[in-house]
Each structure stands twice: as C-alpha cells, then as structure tokens.
Scaffold this motif. Structure first.
Motif, mmCIF file in Angstrom:
data_model
loop_
_atom_site.group_PDB
_atom_site.id
_atom_site.type_symbol
_atom_site.label_atom_id
_atom_site.label_comp_id
_atom_site.label_asym_id
_atom_site.label_seq_id
_atom_site.Cartn_x
_atom_site.Cartn_y
_atom_site.Cartn_z
ATOM 1 N N GLU A 7 13.081 -31.641 -6.269
ATOM 2 C CA GLU A 7 14.097 -31.661 -5.200
ATOM 3 C C GLU A 7 15.472 -31.978 -5.776
ATOM 4 O O GLU A 7 16.479 -31.409 -5.346
ATOM 5 N N ILE A 8 15.507 -32.897 -6.743
ATOM 6 C CA ILE A 8 16.790 -33.296 -7.334
ATOM 7 C C ILE A 8 17.400 -32.126 -8.118
ATOM 8 O O ILE A 8 18.593 -31.829 -7.977
ATOM 9 N N TYR A 9 16.591 -31.462 -8.942
ATOM 10 C CA TYR A 9 17.101 -30.279 -9.660
ATOM 11 C C TYR A 9 17.596 -29.225 -8.671
ATOM 12 O O TYR A 9 18.655 -28.614 -8.872
ATOM 13 N N SER A 10 16.836 -29.020 -7.608
ATOM 14 C CA SER A 10 17.186 -27.988 -6.624
ATOM 15 C C SER A 10 18.436 -28.359 -5.829
ATOM 16 O O SER A 10 19.125 -27.472 -5.310
ATOM 17 N N SER A 11 18.719 -29.660 -5.742
ATOM 18 C CA SER A 11 19.901 -30.118 -5.008
ATOM 19 C C SER A 11 21.172 -29.997 -5.835
ATOM 20 O O SER A 11 22.278 -30.094 -5.298
ATOM 21 N N ALA A 12 21.004 -29.809 -7.146
ATOM 22 C CA ALA A 12 22.163 -29.717 -8.038
ATOM 23 C C ALA A 12 22.648 -28.279 -8.149
ATOM 24 O O ALA A 12 21.880 -27.316 -8.038
ATOM 25 N N ASP A 13 23.940 -28.124 -8.381
ATOM 26 C CA ASP A 13 24.532 -26.805 -8.615
ATOM 27 C C ASP A 13 24.488 -26.452 -10.096
ATOM 28 O O ASP A 13 24.397 -25.277 -10.451
ATOM 29 N N VAL A 14 24.583 -27.468 -10.941
ATOM 30 C CA VAL A 14 24.594 -27.271 -12.386
ATOM 31 C C VAL A 14 23.820 -28.419 -13.041
ATOM 32 O O VAL A 14 23.942 -29.572 -12.623
ATOM 33 N N PHE A 15 23.032 -28.091 -14.063
ATOM 34 C CA PHE A 15 22.386 -29.115 -14.879
ATOM 35 C C PHE A 15 23.069 -29.124 -16.236
ATOM 36 O O PHE A 15 23.247 -28.063 -16.860
ATOM 37 N N CYS A 16 23.462 -30.299 -16.702
ATOM 38 C CA CYS A 16 24.160 -30.412 -17.980
ATOM 39 C C CYS A 16 23.293 -31.161 -18.985
ATOM 40 O O CYS A 16 22.783 -32.252 -18.689
ATOM 41 N N ILE A 17 23.120 -30.595 -20.180
ATOM 42 C CA ILE A 17 22.403 -31.254 -21.265
ATOM 43 C C ILE A 17 23.327 -31.303 -22.485
ATOM 44 O O ILE A 17 23.756 -30.268 -22.984
ATOM 45 N N SER A 18 23.637 -32.512 -22.923
ATOM 46 C CA SER A 18 24.596 -32.677 -24.029
ATOM 47 C C SER A 18 23.921 -33.226 -25.279
ATOM 48 O O SER A 18 24.557 -33.907 -26.087
ATOM 49 N N SER A 19 22.638 -32.938 -25.458
ATOM 50 C CA SER A 19 21.914 -33.411 -26.637
ATOM 51 C C SER A 19 22.576 -32.914 -27.920
ATOM 52 O O SER A 19 23.018 -31.770 -28.002
ATOM 53 N N LEU A 20 22.611 -33.795 -28.926
ATOM 54 C CA LEU A 20 23.171 -33.445 -30.223
ATOM 55 C C LEU A 20 22.093 -32.946 -31.178
ATOM 56 O O LEU A 20 22.391 -32.331 -32.205
ATOM 57 N N ASP A 21 20.833 -33.240 -30.860
ATOM 58 C CA ASP A 21 19.687 -32.786 -31.654
ATOM 59 C C ASP A 21 18.496 -32.741 -30.719
ATOM 60 O O ASP A 21 18.142 -33.752 -30.115
ATOM 61 N N ASP A 22 17.892 -31.582 -30.574
ATOM 62 C CA ASP A 22 16.739 -31.458 -29.678
ATOM 63 C C ASP A 22 15.920 -30.251 -30.102
ATOM 64 O O ASP A 22 16.445 -29.294 -30.668
ATOM 65 N N ASN A 23 14.636 -30.308 -29.811
ATOM 66 C CA ASN A 23 13.723 -29.258 -30.225
ATOM 67 C C ASN A 23 13.584 -28.202 -29.132
ATOM 68 O O ASN A 23 14.096 -27.089 -29.249
ATOM 69 N N PHE A 24 12.932 -28.567 -28.041
ATOM 70 C CA PHE A 24 12.700 -27.644 -26.940
ATOM 71 C C PHE A 24 12.586 -28.497 -25.670
ATOM 72 O O PHE A 24 11.489 -28.685 -25.145
ATOM 73 N N PRO A 25 13.718 -29.056 -25.209
ATOM 74 C CA PRO A 25 13.679 -30.078 -24.161
ATOM 75 C C PRO A 25 13.018 -29.644 -22.858
ATOM 76 O O PRO A 25 13.320 -28.572 -22.318
ATOM 77 N N THR A 26 12.134 -30.501 -22.361
ATOM 78 C CA THR A 26 11.427 -30.230 -21.105
ATOM 79 C C THR A 26 12.378 -30.201 -19.924
ATOM 80 O O THR A 26 12.157 -29.460 -18.963
ATOM 81 N N THR A 27 13.454 -30.996 -19.986
ATOM 82 C CA THR A 27 14.405 -31.007 -18.868
ATOM 83 C C THR A 27 15.018 -29.628 -18.650
ATOM 84 O O THR A 27 15.285 -29.234 -17.508
#
Length: 410
Positions: A300-320
């Motif tokens: 519900e929270i993801y669906s309520s957002a207009d944009v999702f921002c991920i600012s990871s500096l190192d990540d493999n294959f993030p589930t988010t």
C-alpha cells in the motif's frame, strides 16, 4: 529431489527473504522437497528447518571477527552439527546463500567436498571475494590481495586489519577441494566474480524474484487515507532499514531535496527514524513511518507513492527496487551495482552515483510529468510480472538444479 537451503538466518535480512522465497516455492512443487538450515535467529516452527549454531559459539565467533578480524575461525561444534545434519538428510543438492555472519567455520567446505553432494552457491554480496567486507564500494584491493583496508568500520567491522591474511585464507579454502556452481542475482556481481579468485568456477546469473501478488498496485485513495496522506500531494518514498547506513546513501537523498523544483510534494521514509535537524538544507515535509514488516501494508505504501528513490552507493540487486516495480511505482536512483539491470529507461531514471543534484532533477521531472509517470508505472508492473515473479525465479533455479544434479551423475 531434496534441496537444502543454507543461510545465516531464516527471518532477518535480504538474503534470508530470497532464500526463504525459493524454499517455499520449491515445496509447493511435487518433484521437490526443500529444507532450510540456518545458524542464527529465532527457532522456526517448521519440521523442514534446522537451526544448528550454538549461541555461545556465535558470540565467540563474533568476538574474534570484531577484535582481530578473523572470520570463519569459530563455530566448530556448530559446523559439526551442520555437517551431521547434511549426512542424515542425504540431500540431492546443497544451495548455499550467505555463509558469513558468525555461524560457520570455513572448514565446512572441506566437509562438503568429502560428501560429494553438488553445491549451488548464490552470492548476495561481495564477502566471498574479499579479505573482510561484504560491500567494497570503490575499493579494488580484493582483486589483488586486500590489506591496508580503507575502512574497518564497515560490516563486519573490526579493530585490527587482518584483511590480507583473511584474503589468502579465503582464497585457499574457496578455490580447492570442491566445485560449486556460483549464481549471482545480477550480471554486475557476476562480472566481479570473474575478476576474483573465484573465476575458476562456472558462474550463472539468475535475478531474484518477488511475490507479484502481494506486491501489486493497490487502490491509492484507500491507501493514502490509511496513511493519512493528502490525496493532492506528490509523494516521494525512500526506504532503508538504517537511514544512517553509509551504503544506503541517505545523505544524498536528503541533499537532493534542495534541488527539487516541484510544488506540493512530501517525503515518506521507511526504516529507522532519524532526528533530521541539520540534515536538510531546504525545508521539506517528511513523514517517517519507521519499520514496517507487514508486506500488504508495504505494498500500500509503495502504491501510495508517486516516485520511489534509491540512493545506494553499492548494491547488488535490491529487493526494494523489485517491490517498487511490482507495485507500479517509477524509480529514481543511482546507477550502481545491479540497479541498472532492474531499472530500464522506461521504468525510471538513473543518475551517476553521488550526484544529488541529478537525483533531485530526476525526481522533479517525474513529479511534474503525470503522463510520463503513468507510462512508467505500467511499464514497471509489466516488467516485474514478466521478469521477476516468484514462479519465474523458481523455474530458473529448478532448471539449474536439474542440470547440476545430472552433471554430477556423469
């Protein structure tokens, strides 16, 4: 076919969620029986799971790692329990996930080699290739032997730099006596493996999966009313278990807010609540939701957002990112690790790592263009269903298991 999953924990962490998803998906197929062995965390009321680590050994193992940097030198009795369990189970195949986290002695590799059971090893981070850390950022010492570690505070943190010794130790253990098939969720990580001492092994890429039924576009009006978010607001969602984690790059996200040129927007954060005084250079409306475990509510929270921002500096294959795609929420983030493989140009906008201004400008572009956002939303959902469903995830591994077991018979 009997498949044994092995991971540090059953409940906590991204690797455990991925391993558990596969474990559950296999157990609903008639041709597979899956079991789950784990070292730490609460005991699970499931006859197909086995917690084998002895807690005093976990503490000793952690002490050795945290003080003098020795990894995989404790947990002798726990490792023997683990090997004894494998012998009794007589599994057709062993599927390793994270083997770090103070619960296994590195000598378990020798025991596996003697058993002669095929091994698939999914890497969820870079720990198997380094002398110490799980995420190496811009450091490339892991290619040549580590030593003179630039940051001893990163997981697993320590006071004494023994990274060169541990690199040699890991190389000696991981490159002889067995022949695991290595799986990486991203091509980016697979390419790193090919630059490491693990390059002698076969490497396959299988993306992680997400439950596209639980994580799916929800009715926005009801969701926003439940979260007490005004319907007219443009919402930016930011997610990190610990917003102070350097790797998650939260400071770049908060810095990007000063570059957003859009009216009537607000920020939602998921994860550890922070005192944001002094972090914001420009006033912004921020609602901190804290930790939320309920997956339906997360959807519900993801669906309520207009944009999702991920600012990871190192990540493999993030589930988010997978969760956002499945819920149809366009993504803005840094072009690092495996994220560019997840976020194609029709699903979001990626900018160079550390570019807070570029991040703010990308968020602005999406907030101000309703049609672009709607098009991307449809593309996100379609991509999640086509590429990252649990069924697709399971079937890819089933195909791999069959090949590995068949090759082992020759």
């Amino acid at each position: 076919m009997k498949v044994l999953m092995v991971n540090t924990e059953y409940f906590r962490g991204g690797a455990s969620r991925i391993a558990k998803t596969l474990y559950s998906a296999l157990n609903i197929t008639p041709e597979f029986q899956s079991f789950f062995a784990y070292g730490r965390g609460p005991k699970v009321d499931d006859e197909k799971t086995f917690r084998f680590a002895w807690q005093p050994e976990v503490y000793l193992h952690a002490f050795l790692t945290r003080t003098i940097g020795l990894q995989g030198y404790g947990s002798w009795l726990s490792t023997k329990r683990f090997v004894s369990f494998i012998r009794k189970q007589r599994s057709s195949l062993i599927h390793l996930h994270n083997i770090h986290g103070y619960y296994l002695n590195l000598r378990f590799v020798e025991y596996l080699a003697k058993l002669g059971i095929p091994v698939v090893w999914t890497l969820h981070d870079g720990w198997p290739m380094t002398g110490r850390c799980a995420y190496f950022f811009e450091c490339d010492r892991w290619k040549t032997g580590c030593g003179h570690c630039p940051d001893l505070s990163r997981y697993p943190k320590t006071y004494l730099d023994t990274s060169a010794f541990m690199w040699r130790r890991k190389k000696a253990v991981f490159t002889q006596g067995w022949n695991p098939l290595i799986v990486c969720p991203s091509q980016w990580l697979a390419d790193r493996v090919k630059e490491s001492y693990l390059n002698k092994y076969r490497v396959e890429t299988i993306p992680n999966g997400i439950d596209t039924e639980t994580f799916s576009p929800r009715e926005r009006i009801a969701g926003r009313e439940r979260l007490e978010i005004p319907l007219e607001k443009r919402v930016i969602l930011f997610v990190a278990a610990d917003l102070n984690d350097e790797r998650k790059g939260a400071r770049y996200f908060f810095e990007s807010l000063q570059h957003i040129k859009a009216d009537n927007y607000m920020v939602l954060t998921l994860g550890k609540r922070l005192d944001l005084k002094g972090r914001l250079k420009k006033a912004a409306e921020i609602k901190q939701l804290g930790y939320i475990a309920d997956r339906g509510l997360l959807s519900e929270i993801y669906s309520s957002a207009d944009v999702f921002c991920i600012s990871s500096l190192d990540d493999n294959f993030p589930t988010t990112v997978l969760e956002s795609l499945a819920c149809g929420t366009p993504i803005v983030g840094f072009e690092v690790g495996g994220i560019p493989e997840q976020v194609t140009e029709d699903c979001g906008i990626l900018v160079p790592s550390g570019d807070a201004q570029g991040l703010g400008e990308a968020i602005t572009k999406l907030l101000r263009d309703d049609k672009l956002r709607e098009d991307m939303s449809r593309n996100c959902r379609a991509r999640a269903v086509a590429e990252y469903s649990v069924e697709k995830f399971r079937d890819r591994y089933v195909e791999l298991y069959n090949k590995v077991v068949e090759e082992g018979k020759r």
